[in-house]
Each structure stands twice: as structure tokens, then as C-alpha cells.
Design a protein around this motif. Structure first.
Motif, PDB file in Angstrom:
ATOM      1  N   GLU A 154       0.837  -1.208   0.000  1.00 54.31           N
ATOM      2  CA  GLU A 154       0.000   0.000   0.000  1.00 54.31           C
ATOM      3  C   GLU A 154       0.869   1.254   0.000  1.00 54.31           C
ATOM      4  O   GLU A 154       0.568   2.237  -0.685  1.00 54.31           O
ATOM      5  CB  GLU A 154      -0.927   0.005   1.220  1.00 54.31           C
ATOM      6  CG  GLU A 154      -2.066  -1.001   1.170  1.00 54.31           C
ATOM      7  CD  GLU A 154      -3.191  -0.598   0.224  1.00 54.31           C
ATOM      8  OE1 GLU A 154      -3.093   0.484  -0.394  1.00 54.31           O
ATOM      9  OE2 GLU A 154      -4.154  -1.368   0.102  1.00 54.31           O
ATOM     10  N   LYS A 155       1.961   1.194   0.743  1.00 53.40           N
ATOM     11  CA  LYS A 155       2.886   2.339   0.778  1.00 53.40           C
ATOM     12  C   LYS A 155       3.492   2.592  -0.601  1.00 53.40           C
ATOM     13  O   LYS A 155       3.567   3.737  -1.063  1.00 53.40           O
ATOM     14  CB  LYS A 155       4.008   2.078   1.792  1.00 53.40           C
ATOM     15  CG  LYS A 155       3.624   2.319   3.239  1.00 53.40           C
ATOM     16  CD  LYS A 155       4.869   2.230   4.122  1.00 53.40           C
ATOM     17  CE  LYS A 155       4.574   2.663   5.538  1.00 53.40           C
ATOM     18  NZ  LYS A 155       5.777   2.683   6.385  1.00 53.40           N
ATOM     19  N   ASP A 158       0.943   4.144  -2.808  1.00 49.09           N
ATOM     20  CA  ASP A 158       0.767   5.570  -2.496  1.00 49.09           C
ATOM     21  C   ASP A 158       1.902   6.415  -3.064  1.00 49.09           C
ATOM     22  O   ASP A 158       1.712   7.566  -3.454  1.00 49.09           O
ATOM     23  CB  ASP A 158       0.692   5.771  -0.974  1.00 49.09           C
ATOM     24  CG  ASP A 158      -0.572   5.180  -0.368  1.00 49.09           C
ATOM     25  OD1 ASP A 158      -1.549   4.968  -1.133  1.00 49.09           O
ATOM     26  OD2 ASP A 158      -0.585   4.912   0.844  1.00 49.09           O
TER      27      ASP A 158
END
Length: 273
Positions: A154-155, A158
Motif C-alpha cells: 500500500e505504501k 501511495d
């Protein structure tokens, strides 16, 4: 990349060396050219006077490739960017398996391992707390490990380094718009739609079908040939009903049944039988 290739070709010089260069180029990308399943049954062996020799692992597959020879030639030449191959010969060889191992497609296509960003202690504690209710220690640790990986992905998402498949939400590591699984499902659906259209209108060609379905010419030709094989075989084995015989006749004639004269129909059916 194209400029580098032009320089290499100039350096290669002779026709023999050019053949070897193009042969190696095909071998390196063979799976991309003919598809993973086909590439597991044949390998480029020799290229001479624009004739490509393929080593094939069985007579069954040699017959299959012979049937699709023109489509394979077209795919190769599209990949090469020029009409370099004019014909294909097939060679049954006990050395096939040795050669196929030399060109390990899996190792060639192996992606670099994705490095996930480190989680902070606070993030790790929050994830551990989230799954603290799981009694089984091994199961809890496995779930926590998977969640930490998802959190790291997810990082990266992003940060714009990877993205998610818009259809299923799976993380995509390459530059494709959708994930491999969704692309496969989309392809199966498209192939089914092409098959249905060809059965519905056996005379239809790629120029007509591309107006209603997004597909390339090679894909359409291969599926239409599959339809032909299916219905021709039914007529040959005398298992076709009246509707299936009509489809077979229209596939040969390339026009609607009403426009085919009765004598033509009889001759076509006689030919198939």
C-alpha cells in the motif's frame, strides 16, 4: 533500443551472422511470440534463407503447428518488424528437451524481487494488536506477516511505484493496466465472443468483426480456424446436424447460406466428407 539494434546489425555484417542474431532474438522472446503453451512444445532451431526450422516434441504438435503455420509466420514477422521468415519447417528431435532447457523462459522472465519499505514500530504494533485475538500462534504470525506485506505494498502504491488492478484490486508490479489474471479472464471472454460471432455469421471477416469487438487479426484468424476445424470434423465424422452442416458450408463459401447455390452446397459437403 531500436538505435542500438541497428548498430548491432551493421556490426554483424554477413547473412549467416544475421540469421544467427535473428534466431537468438526469436529464442529469447519465443514465449511472447507464440504463447506460453506453444513455446513449451517447440523451439527455434535453425534459420536459413528465410526458412525457420522448429524443433517439436511430438507429431501431434507438429501437425497442430503446421495447421497454424501462416499465423505463426505472421506473428514472428510482426515481432521482427520485417517479413524476415517466409516459411517454417518442423523437425522431430530427441534433442528437443535439451534445447528447450537452454532457453529457460521462466528464469528469463523472472522479475526482480520487490523491495518493500520498512514498517515503523508503531505500524507493526498496530498490526499485531489488530490480530491479537487469534489464539493459534502460527496462524496469527502468518496473518500478521501477510498484513505487513500488504501494508508495505500500500505504501509503494501511495508513492506511485506500483498500482492496483482496477478490476480486482491486486497489486501490479509492471506497467500493465490490469493484472495477469484479469487479462486472462478478459481474453477468454473475448475469445468466446469471437467464437459466437463466427458461428452466428460464418462468413464474417476480421475487418467486419473489429467494428463490434476489439481483437487483433491474428487472434481472430486462429479462433476462426478453430471453429472451422470443429465443424468440418463434425461433417467428416457424420455427426453434424443440419444446422452444423450449414455453418460448415458457409465457413467454406465465405458468404451467407441463402447466397450459396444448391449445387455448391452439395459439392462442399461432399468435399468435407
Amino acid at each position: 533500443m531500436e538505435d542500438v539494434e541497428k548498430i548491432l546489425i551493421k556490426m554483424i555484417g554477413t547473412r549467416t551472422n544475421l540469421n544467427q542474431y535473428n534466431l537468438m532474438k526469436m529464442r529469447a522472446c519465443w514465449e511472447e511470440i507464440v504463447g506460453k503453451n506453444n513455446a513449451s512444445h517447440c523451439v527455434p532451431y535453425k534459420l536459413d534463407r528465410r526458412i525457420l526450422t522448429l524443433q517439436v516434441d511430438s507429431s501431434t504438435w507438429a501437425n497442430q503447428f503446421l495447421y497454424y503455420k501462416l499465423q505463426i509466420i505472421k506473428k514472428i514477422n510482426i515481432f521482427m518488424g520485417v517479413d524476415y521468415v517466409k516459411d517454417i519447417k518442423f523437425l522431430m528431435s530427441s534433442e528437443y528437451r535439451k534445447n528447450i532447457k537452454k532457453f529457460d523462459y521462466k528464469s528469463r522472465n523472472k522479475e526482480e524481487k520487490l523491495i518493500l519499505p520498512s514498517l515503523t514500530e508503531e505500524e507493526k504494533e498496530a498490526i499485531a494488536l489488530k490480530f491479537s485475538h487469534i489464539k493459534n500462534e502460527n496462524l496469527r504470525n502468518a496473518v500478521i506477516s501477510a498484513e505487513e506485506k500488504r501494508f508495505g505494498l500500500e505504501k509503494l502504491c501511495d508513492e506511485g511505484k506500483i498500482k492496483k488492478c482496477p478490476l480486482c484490486g491486486t497489486f501490479i508490479k509492471d506497467n500493465k493496466n490490469i493484472c495477469f489474471r484479469c487479462e486472462q479472464e478478459r481474453q477468454k471472454k473475448r475469445e468466446t465472443e469471437i467464437w459466437k460471432w463466427v458461428v452466428k455469421e460464418p462468413w464474417i471477416g476480421w475487418q467486419e468483426i473489429r467494428k463490434v469487438l476489439k481483437c487483433d487479426e491474428i487472434e481472430f484468424d486462429m479462433i476462426k480456424n478453430d471453429v472451422k476445424s470443429y465443424y468440418f470434423e463434425k461433417v467428416r465424422n457424420k455427426t453434424a446436424d443440419e444446422r452444423e452442416e450449414k455453418i460448415a458450408v458457409q465457413l467454406i463459401a465465405g458468404k451467407p447460406y441463402a447466397l450459396i447455390r444448391e449445387k455448391e452446397r452439395e459439392n462442399m459437403l461432399k468435399f468435407l466428407r
